[in-house]
Design a protein around this motif. Structure first.
Motif: not given
Length: 98
Positions: A26-28, A30-31
């Motif tokens: 999810q962090d990737n 989002q970025r």
């Protein structure tokens, strides 16, 4: 774990998209969405390209060009960066004229 936990709301040009994504990624995602949003806002801000679909295509082409340029730097180039830039420019002009 429910499917609800495996989705992420992202925003691109102020529009929300619910994307299925494992929690570990999810962090990737989002970025990546923030990067795409910036690129699309830059293109829209230039005033040369109208329409969400055209903005998305130009952004995809620009991002693809950047990726290919980086990959080519690590290997023998098959298409020169100048040729790719010229192609992208011609496509952008064609899309803005139609």
């Amino acid at each position: 774990m429910s499917a609800e936990n495996n989705t992420l709301d992202i925003f691109i040009l102020d529009k929300a998209y619910k994307i299925a994504c494992p929690p570990a990624e999810q962090d990737n995602l989002q970025r990546a969405a923030q990067f795409l949003d910036r690129k699309m806002r830059e293109i829209r801000g230039s005033g040369k390209v109208l329409g969400l679909e055209r903005i998305a295509v130009i952004a995809a082409l620009n991002i693809s060009h950047e990726l290919l340029s980086r990959q080519q730097a690590d290997s023998e180039p098959q298409v020169s960066p100048e040729a790719m830039a010229g192609l992208l420019k011609r496509m952008e002009v064609a899309l803005t004229e139609s």
